[in-house]
Structures are given as structure tokens and as C-alpha cells.
Design a protein around this motif. Structure first.
Motif, PDB file in Angstrom:
ATOM      1  N   LEU A 137      62.789  29.146  42.353  1.00 23.61           N
ATOM      2  CA  LEU A 137      63.338  30.025  43.379  1.00 23.61           C
ATOM      3  C   LEU A 137      63.735  29.230  44.622  1.00 23.61           C
ATOM      4  CD1 LEU A 137      63.927  32.964  44.227  1.00 23.61           C
ATOM      5  CD2 LEU A 137      61.561  33.107  45.048  1.00 23.61           C
ATOM      6  N   CYS A 138      62.857  28.342  45.058  1.00 23.10           N
ATOM      7  CA  CYS A 138      63.165  27.513  46.229  1.00 23.10           C
ATOM      8  C   CYS A 138      64.346  26.589  45.948  1.00 23.10           C
ATOM      9  CB  CYS A 138      61.944  26.688  46.632  1.00 23.10           C
ATOM     10  SG  CYS A 138      60.571  27.660  47.287  1.00 23.10           S
ATOM     11  N   GLY A 139      64.405  26.053  44.743  1.00 23.16           N
ATOM     12  CA  GLY A 139      65.521  25.181  44.397  1.00 23.16           C
ATOM     13  C   GLY A 139      66.846  25.903  44.398  1.00 23.16           C
ATOM     14  N   LEU A 140      66.856  27.163  43.968  1.00 21.81           N
ATOM     15  CA  LEU A 140      68.090  27.946  43.988  1.00 21.81           C
ATOM     16  C   LEU A 140      68.510  28.283  45.416  1.00 21.81           C
ATOM     17  CD1 LEU A 140      67.338  30.344  40.992  1.00 21.81           C
ATOM     18  CD2 LEU A 140      69.000  28.459  41.025  1.00 21.81           C
ATOM     19  N   ILE A 141      67.545  28.657  46.237  1.00 23.35           N
ATOM     20  CA  ILE A 141      67.846  29.008  47.625  1.00 23.35           C
ATOM     21  C   ILE A 141      68.425  27.812  48.378  1.00 23.35           C
ATOM     22  CG2 ILE A 141      66.792  29.674  49.823  1.00 23.35           C
ATOM     23  CD1 ILE A 141      64.826  31.399  48.169  1.00 23.35           C
ATOM     24  N   MET A 142      67.920  26.631  48.093  1.00 22.53           N
ATOM     25  CA  MET A 142      68.352  25.416  48.795  1.00 22.53           C
ATOM     26  C   MET A 142      69.331  24.603  47.953  1.00 22.53           C
ATOM     27  SD  MET A 142      64.610  24.209  50.224  1.00 22.53           S
ATOM     28  CE  MET A 142      63.312  25.439  50.459  1.00 22.53           C
ATOM     29  N   ARG A 143      70.118  25.242  47.132  1.00 22.29           N
ATOM     30  CA  ARG A 143      70.905  24.539  46.119  1.00 22.29           C
ATOM     31  C   ARG A 143      71.879  23.525  46.708  1.00 22.29           C
ATOM     32  NH1 ARG A 143      75.883  26.214  44.134  1.00 22.29           N
ATOM     33  NH2 ARG A 143      77.026  27.663  45.453  1.00 22.29           N
ATOM     34  N   HIS A 144      72.439  23.791  47.892  1.00 25.29           N
ATOM     35  CA  HIS A 144      73.395  22.860  48.482  1.00 25.29           C
ATOM     36  C   HIS A 144      72.719  21.631  49.093  1.00 25.29           C
ATOM     37  CE1 HIS A 144      77.035  25.111  47.820  1.00 25.29           C
ATOM     38  NE2 HIS A 144      76.505  26.211  48.339  1.00 25.29           N
ATOM     39  N   GLU A 145      71.405  21.697  49.296  1.00 28.77           N
ATOM     40  CA  GLU A 145      70.682  20.567  49.866  1.00 28.77           C
ATOM     41  C   GLU A 145      70.162  19.602  48.806  1.00 28.77           C
ATOM     42  OE1 GLU A 145      67.930  21.699  53.164  1.00 28.77           O
ATOM     43  OE2 GLU A 145      68.431  23.739  52.522  1.00 28.77           O
ATOM     44  N   VAL A 146      70.215  20.015  47.536  1.00 28.89           N
ATOM     45  CA  VAL A 146      69.631  19.220  46.456  1.00 28.89           C
ATOM     46  C   VAL A 146      70.538  18.045  46.115  1.00 28.89           C
ATOM     47  CG1 VAL A 146      68.968  19.233  44.023  1.00 28.89           C
ATOM     48  CG2 VAL A 146      68.345  21.158  45.500  1.00 28.89           C
ATOM     49  N   LEU A 147      69.988  16.820  46.221  1.00 27.35           N
ATOM     50  CA  LEU A 147      70.717  15.599  45.874  1.00 27.35           C
ATOM     51  C   LEU A 147      70.219  14.971  44.580  1.00 27.35           C
ATOM     52  CD1 LEU A 147      71.001  13.828  49.357  1.00 27.35           C
ATOM     53  CD2 LEU A 147      72.586  15.432  48.285  1.00 27.35           C
ATOM     54  N   ARG A 148      69.017  15.329  44.147  1.00 24.18           N
ATOM     55  CA  ARG A 148      68.471  14.783  42.913  1.00 24.18           C
ATOM     56  C   ARG A 148      67.521  15.807  42.310  1.00 24.18           C
ATOM     57  NH1 ARG A 148      65.996  12.762  47.374  1.00 24.18           N
ATOM     58  NH2 ARG A 148      63.722  12.493  47.341  1.00 24.18           N
ATOM     59  N   ILE A 149      67.442  15.803  40.998  1.00 25.99           N
ATOM     60  CA  ILE A 149      66.616  16.762  40.272  1.00 25.99           C
ATOM     61  C   ILE A 149      65.738  15.982  39.307  1.00 25.99           C
ATOM     62  CG2 ILE A 149      66.616  18.710  38.657  1.00 25.99           C
ATOM     63  CD1 ILE A 149      69.257  19.586  39.835  1.00 25.99           C
ATOM     64  N   LEU A 167      70.565   9.351  50.523  1.00 32.27           N
ATOM     65  CA  LEU A 167      69.497  10.173  49.954  1.00 32.27           C
ATOM     66  C   LEU A 167      68.589  10.769  51.024  1.00 32.27           C
ATOM     67  CD1 LEU A 167      68.469   8.087  46.813  1.00 32.27           C
ATOM     68  CD2 LEU A 167      69.856  10.162  46.906  1.00 32.27           C
ATOM     69  N   ASP A 168      68.692  10.286  52.256  1.00 31.05           N
ATOM     70  CA  ASP A 168      67.908  10.852  53.358  1.00 31.05           C
ATOM     71  C   ASP A 168      68.592  12.065  53.977  1.00 31.05           C
ATOM     72  OD1 ASP A 168      69.975   9.205  54.230  1.00 31.05           O
ATOM     73  OD2 ASP A 168      68.967   8.733  56.124  1.00 31.05           O
ATOM     74  N   LYS A 169      69.740  12.467  53.423  1.00 27.87           N
ATOM     75  CA  LYS A 169      70.490  13.591  53.990  1.00 27.87           C
ATOM     76  C   LYS A 169      70.275  14.887  53.216  1.00 27.87           C
ATOM     77  CE  LYS A 169      72.287  10.526  56.727  1.00 27.87           C
ATOM     78  NZ  LYS A 169      71.752  10.370  58.101  1.00 27.87           N
ATOM     79  N   GLY A 170      69.413  14.855  52.228  1.00 24.13           N
ATOM     80  CA  GLY A 170      69.187  16.050  51.434  1.00 24.13           C
ATOM     81  C   GLY A 170      67.780  16.087  50.876  1.00 24.13           C
TER      82      GLY A 170
END
Length: 468
Positions: free
Chosen positions: A79-91, A11-14
Motif C-alpha cells: 500500500l505504501c509503495g503504491l501511494i509513493m509510486r513516483h518516488e520509487v527508484l529501486r524495488i 539514488l538520494d533523490k528517491g
């Protein structure tokens, strides 16, 4: 996060895509600042200047969270969540209803969001200078391929699994799903493809009380371990009523200390806090499920307050939710579910009766049939069969309660109900759909969105020989 990281490595990788909101402060007539507790925290130096922690990195910059305009805050966070979509590990969001509101927001605004991402320019509706400066300083730039991807995913009618389609590395959803929030589980499963759902903490405006030591368990099995350093905890036994006397006032109930609660029994929580509350009754009913070492573990049962009552009947939140869950089983063959509900006791009729408002979600399957009028009438009867014997006695033997009514409302109605609540002073971050409404403007709003009306076609079963 120390507990989560032992259950979910990496979880520290995203980053976390969390939807946090504040509300504008107000002053009381005496000049004191009044604001929700989460607003106090997000505005504090502890939050704004928190040290870097690789396990608590968010896609949302502080500027997007600290904007009191809920549209601008939600838009910029999405908007930020979409731009960083590959970095998201939890929502996540504070409550499950807030997370579903974010999905609904994406459904309504994906075209504008995709346009911003494609051109690298910001929607003119975003006027907050701090947000504009932060987003235009490297976060937002032209990414036409990402914009095309978002368009391809959001332009269709099928939104099943949309969370994992847009954020493919998401490991779990982080939000409160106990108590009245449990009814959102099927809808979250639909949008997330059945991702694990974590209810990590038990807390309220009065303080933090407990933590879930088994975070990746089924939501129906969540128990919170009370942290005895957070407050002084006492409990009112809920299963034993205080004795009453015709000559003397009722005696206060005997309080039980934290170390003396018993497994299987239910209690109302009482706290004495560092902030100065003394034996404050929080209003939550908890059931002891076990112990972690010597610390009791509790399952959240319901709020203490009764929701509905016409005569001698008293229907609480957990009873109402169970009745709706039972009725919802009839909708499965139609691939339909109840995504929101509220209720009120209509005493304008004689006899009075329960009115339940439903907002339905029909999954995108063109082969599916819509629930018929008769089927929804049957849902009314199933709900009545699920309610307690006092209610059924009033319906059948005493004729003091009329047939239960379900009013189906248009999609988006409960979103408008939330907007109304926010406009009258509620906090978006801490808003929960009321399971019983009494305000005339709210009832008028709901009634203005009616799609269909249904009544129980028969009386529920009641054995007159088994009176309570």
C-alpha cells in the motif's frame, strides 16, 4: 550503496520499495530466544533507530516491517509503495522469489488496495495498531485518481511490464539472483520490462562475506569480492577428493588460505567468525574468477548438497537447473516459461525415477498456442539428455532408473507451498523454494494441484564405450 551510487547517480533523490519481513520469536525449552537472523536485525536498535541516510530511505515505515503477520506486513508495505509510486527508484527483496511473491500478492489484492487508496480508509483485515496509527497519520488519504490508475493497470490480463507501468521511475531491481535464484530472471524480465537486476552482496546467516563491485553487470556474470575483515576465510578445494585408505579413516582435506586460492578453481567456503563459529563449513561451492587488488573474487556455483539420487547417480542443484533451462527452450515458441520448480526421487516405483514439478507462466498473447502433451513429453527427454553420464548410464545401460516425469501444477501452487512452510516455522524473509522435497505433506500438496503428467518418451543418448 556507496558502490551503487557511483554506478547509478541520483539514488538520494528517491526511495526504495523493499519487501522486508520478520517472524515471531520463539523460545527454546531452556528459555533462549530463537529467531531468524534477519528478524534479529530488523528488531535491533541499529535498524529501528538508524540515522537518516538519503541513499537508504524506504517506502515502508518500520511499523509495516516489524509486524509478524505476513499478510498485514505485505499488504501495508505494498500500500505504501503504491501511494509513493513516483518516488520509487529501486524495488527489491532479499531473494528473487520474495519479489515475485510481492507481484503475485498485488495480482490477488489490487482491488482492496485500490479501494483503500480511493477512500482513504484501511482494509479491516489490518488490525495491527502500530500499522494503523502510522498509515492513518498522513500516509493514507483519499486519492481517487491514483486508485483509478491502479485499477486500469491491474484489471487487465496482461501483466507484462507491470513494474515499470506502476513504478515508472524504477532504475533497477535489487535482489539475490545467483545460484538457484537465477531461474527467476526470465519472469522478472517479463514483469519489469527487462530492468537491470542487481545482486549486490554475498551473505548468509553466518555473516556478510562479499560484495559485488560491478553491480550493473549481467546476473550470469556476478562475482563477489571477499571482504577479509568480515571473518577469517579458508577454503576446501572442491575439485580434488581427499584420499581414502582401507585401513585408516579418511584424512581431513587440506585447507587453503584466502590469499592462496587459484583462478578457475572451485572451493567450499569455510569461515571462522567473530560470533564464535570455528572453521564452519557453510556448504557453498564457489569458483574463483579473479582478484580485486589482492582480494579474491568468487562466482557462486551451487550448494554442496546433492539433490537427487536413485542409484549410483548424483544430481546436484546446478545440473538440475541447467536441465530445466535446456528443456524450457522448447516452450519459447509457445510464449511459456517455467516460473517455479522442485523435485523428488520417487523410489516407490521399480526402478525409481526423478519427478519434477513445474509451474508454468503463459504470457498474455491470444495468438499463442499452449504447449501440447507431446511437447511436454519432449521436455522430459531434453532434461534427461542434459543430465550427467552416470544418470544416463542408469537409464540406458543398467535400467536402474526409470523415465523422468514432469508434473505440471496449477498457478499459485508454489505460493501455497510457501504458505505451508511459513505455517510450520519458516521465515518469509529467508524462505527459498526447496529444489528437492522429501516431506510427505509437501508432496501430497503438490500432487493435489496437478494439471497434467508427462514422461520421457524415449531413453536418452548414452555411449556405452564412454563409461565414466
Amino acid at each position: 550503496m556507496s558502490i551503487m551510487s557511483t554506478n547509478v547517480p541520483g539514488l538520494d533523490k528517491g526511495k526504495g520499495l523493499y519487501f522486508f519481513f520478520i517472524k515471531a520469536e520463539r523460545k527454546t525449552p531452556s528459555g533462549l530466544i530463537a529467531r531468524p537472523t534477519l528478524t534479529s536485525y530488523y528488531n535491533s536498535e541499529q535498524f529501528k533507530n538508524r540515522p537518516y541516510n538519503p541513499y537508504n530511505v524506504y517506502t515502508s515505515p518500520n511499523e509495516t516491517i516489524l509486524c509478524p503477520d505476513t499478510f498485514q506486513s505485505m499488504y501495508s508495505q505494498m500500500l505504501c509503495g503504491l501511494i509513493m509510486r513516483h518516488e520509487v527508484l529501486r524495488i527489491g527483496a532479499v531473494f528473487a522469489s520474495g519479489l515475485l511473491r510481492a507481484i503475485r500478492f498485488l495480482q490477488l489484492n489490487w482491488r482492496d488496495l485500490a479501494r483503500d487508496i480511493s477512500t482513504g480508509t484501511l482494509n479491516p483485515r489490518i488490525t495491527d495498531s502500530a500499522i494503523k496509527e502510522r498509515l492513518m497519520s498522513g500516509i493514507l488519504k483519499p486519492e481517487p485518481e491514483l486508485a483509478d490508475f491502479i485499477t486500469s493497470q491491474c484489471s487487465g490480463e496482461n501483466w507484462e511490464g507491470i513494474i515499470t507501468r506502476i513504478w515508472p521511475n524504477t532504475i533497477y531491481l535489487d535482489t539475490v539472483l545467483t545460484g538457484s535464484m537465477a531461474q527467476y530472471i526470465p519472469t522478472l524480465d517479463y514483469y519489469s520490462g527487462g530492468l537491470p537486476k542487481v545482486s549486490g552482496m554475498y551473505c548468509s546467516s553466518e555473516g556478510f562475506f562479499g560484495i559485488n563491485l560491478r553491480p550493473i553487470c549481467d546476473p550470469s556474470k556476478v562475482s563477489y569480492t571477499i571482504m577479509p575483515n568480515m571473518a577469517y576465510f579458508e577454503f576446501v578445494p572442491h575439485d580434488v577428493a581427499a584420499p581414502l585408505s582401507s585401513r585408516h579413516a579418511p584424512q581431513p582435506p587440506q585447507l587453503v588460505d584466502l590469499a592462496e586460492v587459484e583462478v578457475g578453481k572451485k572451493y567450499e567456503l569455510v569461515v571462522t567468525t567473530y560470533a564464535g563459529l570455528c572453521r564452519y563449513q557453510v556448504g557453498d561451492i564457489l569458483q574463483v574468477t579473479g582478484f580485486h587488488n589482492s582480494a579474491p573474487q568468487f562466482r557462486f556455483v551451487r550448494r554442496k548438497d546433492v539433490l537427487l539420487s536413485i542409484d549410483a547417480d548424483k544430481t546436484n542443484e546446478s545440473e538440475l537447473q541447467k536441465a530445466i533451462e535446456n528443456a524450457s527452450l522448447l516452450l519459447r515458441e509457445f510464449k511459456t516459461s517455467v516460473v517455479e520448480y522442485t523435485s523428488y526421487a520417487d523410489t516407490k516405483t521399480i526402478p525409481g525415477h526423478y519427478v519434477i514439478y513445474w509451474e508454468l507462466l503463459v504470457k498474455n498473447d491470444y495468438s499463442a498456442k499452449l504447449p501440447s502433451h507431446d511437447m511436454l513429453n519432449r521436455c522430459c527427454l531434453i532434461m534427461e539428455e542434459s543430465l550427467n553420464s552416470v544418470y544416463r548410464q542408469g537409464r540406458v545401460a543398467d535400467n536402474s532408473i526409470g523415465p523422468l516425469e514432469i508434473r505440471v501444477v496449477k498457478n499459485g501452487t508454489f505460493e501455497e507451498l510457501m504458505d505451508y512452510a511459513i505455517s510450520t516455522g519458516s521465515s518469509m524473509s529467508q524462505y527459498k523454494v526447496p529444489r528437492c522435497v522429501k516431506s510427505v505433506p509437501i508432496i501430497e500438496l503438490l500432487d493435489s494441484k496437478l494439471v497434467s503428467v508427462h514422461f520421457s518418451p524415449a531413453a536418452p543418448h548414452f555411449d556405452s564405450e564412454c563409461r565414466p
